[in-house]
Design an enzyme around this catalytic site. Structure first.
Site, mmCIF file in Angstrom:
data_model
loop_
_atom_site.group_PDB
_atom_site.id
_atom_site.type_symbol
_atom_site.label_atom_id
_atom_site.label_comp_id
_atom_site.label_asym_id
_atom_site.label_seq_id
_atom_site.Cartn_x
_atom_site.Cartn_y
_atom_site.Cartn_z
ATOM 1 N N GLY A 99 42.898 45.246 31.572
ATOM 2 C CA GLY A 99 42.368 45.033 30.232
ATOM 3 C C GLY A 99 40.867 45.159 30.230
ATOM 4 O O GLY A 99 40.219 45.134 31.281
ATOM 5 N N CYS A 126 44.219 44.982 38.242
ATOM 6 C CA CYS A 126 42.845 44.973 37.723
ATOM 7 C C CYS A 126 42.555 43.618 37.050
ATOM 8 O O CYS A 126 42.473 42.609 37.731
ATOM 9 C CB CYS A 126 42.628 46.153 36.780
ATOM 10 S SG CYS A 126 40.880 46.534 36.504
ATOM 11 N N TYR A 127 42.435 43.564 35.731
ATOM 12 C CA TYR A 127 42.206 42.278 35.063
ATOM 13 C C TYR A 127 43.313 41.288 35.396
ATOM 14 O O TYR A 127 43.060 40.091 35.586
ATOM 15 C CB TYR A 127 42.123 42.479 33.545
ATOM 16 C CG TYR A 127 41.924 41.195 32.771
ATOM 17 C CD1 TYR A 127 40.654 40.668 32.568
ATOM 18 C CD2 TYR A 127 43.016 40.494 32.255
ATOM 19 C CE1 TYR A 127 40.466 39.480 31.866
ATOM 20 C CE2 TYR A 127 42.842 39.316 31.551
ATOM 21 C CZ TYR A 127 41.565 38.806 31.355
ATOM 22 O OH TYR A 127 41.388 37.636 30.666
ATOM 23 N N HIS A 214 44.274 50.855 39.989
ATOM 24 C CA HIS A 214 45.401 51.166 39.096
ATOM 25 C C HIS A 214 46.426 52.032 39.828
ATOM 26 O O HIS A 214 46.255 53.252 39.941
ATOM 27 C CB HIS A 214 44.899 51.894 37.847
ATOM 28 C CG HIS A 214 44.130 51.021 36.915
ATOM 29 N ND1 HIS A 214 44.739 50.230 35.972
ATOM 30 C CD2 HIS A 214 42.793 50.787 36.797
ATOM 31 C CE1 HIS A 214 43.828 49.562 35.291
ATOM 32 N NE2 HIS A 214 42.637 49.867 35.781
ATOM 33 N N GLU A 216 49.283 52.855 38.736
ATOM 34 C CA GLU A 216 50.131 53.567 37.782
ATOM 35 C C GLU A 216 49.606 54.947 37.410
ATOM 36 O O GLU A 216 50.344 55.763 36.853
ATOM 37 C CB GLU A 216 50.312 52.723 36.507
ATOM 38 C CG GLU A 216 49.067 52.529 35.659
ATOM 39 C CD GLU A 216 48.210 51.347 36.072
ATOM 40 O OE1 GLU A 216 47.443 50.849 35.233
ATOM 41 O OE2 GLU A 216 48.296 50.932 37.248
ATOM 42 N N ASP A 272 63.370 63.219 16.832
ATOM 43 C CA ASP A 272 63.340 61.759 16.722
ATOM 44 C C ASP A 272 64.326 61.264 15.668
ATOM 45 O O ASP A 272 65.180 60.419 15.939
ATOM 46 C CB ASP A 272 61.936 61.269 16.384
ATOM 47 C CG ASP A 272 60.878 61.857 17.286
ATOM 48 O OD1 ASP A 272 61.202 62.158 18.453
ATOM 49 O OD2 ASP A 272 59.735 62.022 16.831
ATOM 50 N N LYS A 413 58.365 60.996 23.580
ATOM 51 C CA LYS A 413 59.093 62.146 23.048
ATOM 52 C C LYS A 413 60.027 62.772 24.085
ATOM 53 O O LYS A 413 61.164 63.123 23.769
ATOM 54 C CB LYS A 413 58.097 63.187 22.546
ATOM 55 C CG LYS A 413 58.721 64.479 22.031
ATOM 56 C CD LYS A 413 59.390 64.295 20.693
ATOM 57 C CE LYS A 413 58.366 64.156 19.606
ATOM 58 N NZ LYS A 413 58.967 64.162 18.251
#
Length: 557
Positions: A99, A126-127, A214, A216, A272, A413
């Protein structure tokens, strides 16, 4: 086993992989593994569940994608979700996201400290790492040497979180605060040249781990292995969630929520809304009515093609509402893009409510809202900022009588396309490029008029025809024209012209959250430009948009 796919050749070449093979940009997993209905979490039919608490990181959704790639069910919840709700969900583990805040700020976001006593493994990123250390009694302060971008991580203990990794790996850092003193019982696992504690392990009611980088993002090449170690070695997950489970669970949840009531679905013919219609149809059968609103803002031939395809293949009950005059009247004189979206969204709801009354009092409106619509429209989880109002999300009237069903609200998507394949949607719908809910109204900058719509439709038709002829349509995320409120001088024959400028926007992307402009072949760009100028009365100049997202959005409005 990890699921991946080969990147389309155009995208692979643009990313520096001329063979079109597997890229360092992780392939998107074909499993859709978590979802919400208007913010209400669904019941997980599997015993595995990870919860991600969002503290406002731009990468929070990417953490969830990595867990999905590992076939582990997960949900993203706000950082201040009540402890009782989290305990009730019985997660296998918790992940605290990064964050933008500093832990020592007066209004720094903080989760309920009782979460540390749940007895499940916790990973702070991280945060989230700094928060774990702070709550356990450690010291976090600003460091004079900030650390952003790539860094070399030196692994000091590879027993669990870093199991199977080399002693040095590349990671992506983005922080200015550091842990100066670890809490009692915590031990460092890794460091960098600038960060003494870049990862830790601590004991408590359950094991606690933190990483300052990070894992990810694609810029941490071994990041997925780190997350998989947390999932499988530490949390004891097995990776049993799959796409079929999603479809079954979604259908069952729709049945539970709707009961014996009637449902209307906002059907546009895109992937969608088509997937939503098929899911709801499986759940409620003939108690569904699909409402196709021809608002005059569609592409050329769109209404006829969509209705023919869906009725021919699925025999969906479709009611067509001719509403071109209503929408054009509402948009007369309107130039502000947010006002366009709000007016269009409100009018859609009025039409749906009218049609609900005509068919016998439907109480539910199902629509194809996706996660990118949500994250760009409203701050629904952590402290994130609003980019634009999507009329499915932020542009609906507060007094709307219909209850929303949004079974795809937390999906990207590409995942929705996979659900569509599972449901049997034909390629002409599955491969359609994303199209904004407000339609061509947000691809006409300035006032929307019938004449300007006619000009844009013809230009847009040419773009689709030429990209299909070149064999590139299915490799592109979106390819379309934008009509600018700018006139330029031109020469045609022996005469002077003073006509519109059209901007060509063609992008590649994996999920729509980020995108890059497509490096189309020069001869293809030349054909598109020549055809538009020669065939479309009202355009005498074509320009090519070479902006990426971020900082630009894909749509111009």
């Amino acid at each position: 086993m990890e699921v991946g796919r080969r990147l389309p050749p155009l995208l692979a070449r643009q990313l520096g992989h001329p063979s079109g093979g597997h890229s360092h940009v992780e392939a998107i997993c074909q499993q859709a593994v978590f979802f919400h209905f208007s913010g209400k979490a669904l019941v997980d039919t599997h015993s595995e569940r990870l919860l991600i608490l969002d503290f406002g990181s731009q990468y929070t959704q990417l953490i969830a994608r990595r867990l999905r790639e590992a076939r582990v069910f997960c949900e993203i919840l706000p950082y201040n979700t009540p402890w009782e709700k989290i305990r009730e969900l019985s997660p296998r583990g918790l992940i605290l996201s990064g964050g933008p805040s500093s832990i020592y700020d007066s209004e720094a976001p903080c989760c309920d400290p009782r979460l540390l006593d749940l007895g499940v493994p916790i990973l702070g990123i991280c945060y989230g790492m700094q928060l774990l250390a702070h709550l356990a009694g450690g010291e976090v302060k600003a460091h004079p040497q900030r650390e952003y971008g790539r860094a070399t991580l030196f692994i000091d203990d590879a027993a669990d979180l870093f199991f199977g990794l080399p002693s040095q790996i590349t990671v992506w850092m983005s922080h200015q605060d550091q842990i100066l003193t670890l809490p009692p019982g915590f031990v460092p696992l890794a460091h960098t040249d600038n960060t003494r504690v870049a990862a830790f392990r601590g004991e408590g009611a359950g094991p606690r781990y933190g990483v300052q980088f990070h894992p990810e993002v694609v810029h941490t090449p071994q990041g997925r292995e780190i997350l998989r170690n947390f999932l499988f070695r530490i949390c004891g997950c097995e990776g049993t969630w799959d796409l079929r489970s999603f479809v079954i669970s979604a259908v069952e949840e729709i049945k539970k929520r709707v009961g014996k009531e009637r449902v209307i679905t906002a059907l546009s013919g895109g992937v969608d809304s088509s997937v939503v219609a098929l899911l709801v149809h499986r759940a409620v059968g003939d108690r569904l009515t699909c409402i196709f609103v021809d608002n005059g803002l569609l592409r050329k031939g769109e209404a006829e093609g969509v209705i023919l395809t869906l009725q021919r293949n699925f025999r969906l009950p479709i009611r067509v509402v001719e509403a071109k005059d209503r929408f054009l009247s509402l948009l007369q004189g309107v130039t502000d893009p947010e006002e366009k979206r709000i007016r269009i969204g409100n009018e859609f709801v009025r039409i749906f409510e009218e049609e609900a009354g005509r068919i016998g009092g439907a109480r539910f409106l199902a629509q194809g809202t996706l996660y990118p619509d949500v994250i760009e429209s409203t701050s629904v989880r952590g402290p994130s900022s609003t980019i634009k109002t999507h009329h499915n999300v932020g542009g609906l009237p507060a007094g709307m009588k219909l209850q929303l069903l949004e079974p795809l609200r937390d999906l990207f998507k590409d995942e929705v396309r996979e659900v569509g394949r599972e449901l049997g949607l034909p390629a002409e719908i599955l491969e359609r490029h994303p199209f904004p809910g407000p339609g061509l109204a947000v691809r006409i900058l300035g006032e929307v008029t019938e004449d300007r719509l006619a000009i844009l439709r013809e230009a847009d038709r040419i773009v689709e025809e030429e990209t299909r002829k070149a064999g590139l349509y299915s490799q592109l995320w979106q390819a379309f024209c934008v009509l600018l409120p700018v006139f330029t001088v031109g020469v045609m024959g022996d005469g002077r012209t003073y006509e519109n400028v059209a901007a060509l926007r063609v992008v590649i992307s994996e999920d729509g959250m980020t995108a890059d402009w497509a490096r189309l072949p020069n001869d293809l760009l030349a054909r598109i430009s020549n055809r538009i100028i020669n065939e479309v009365r009202g355009i005498n100049r074509v320009v090519y948009d070479i902006s990426s997202k971020p900082p630009s959005t894909i749509e111009w409005e």
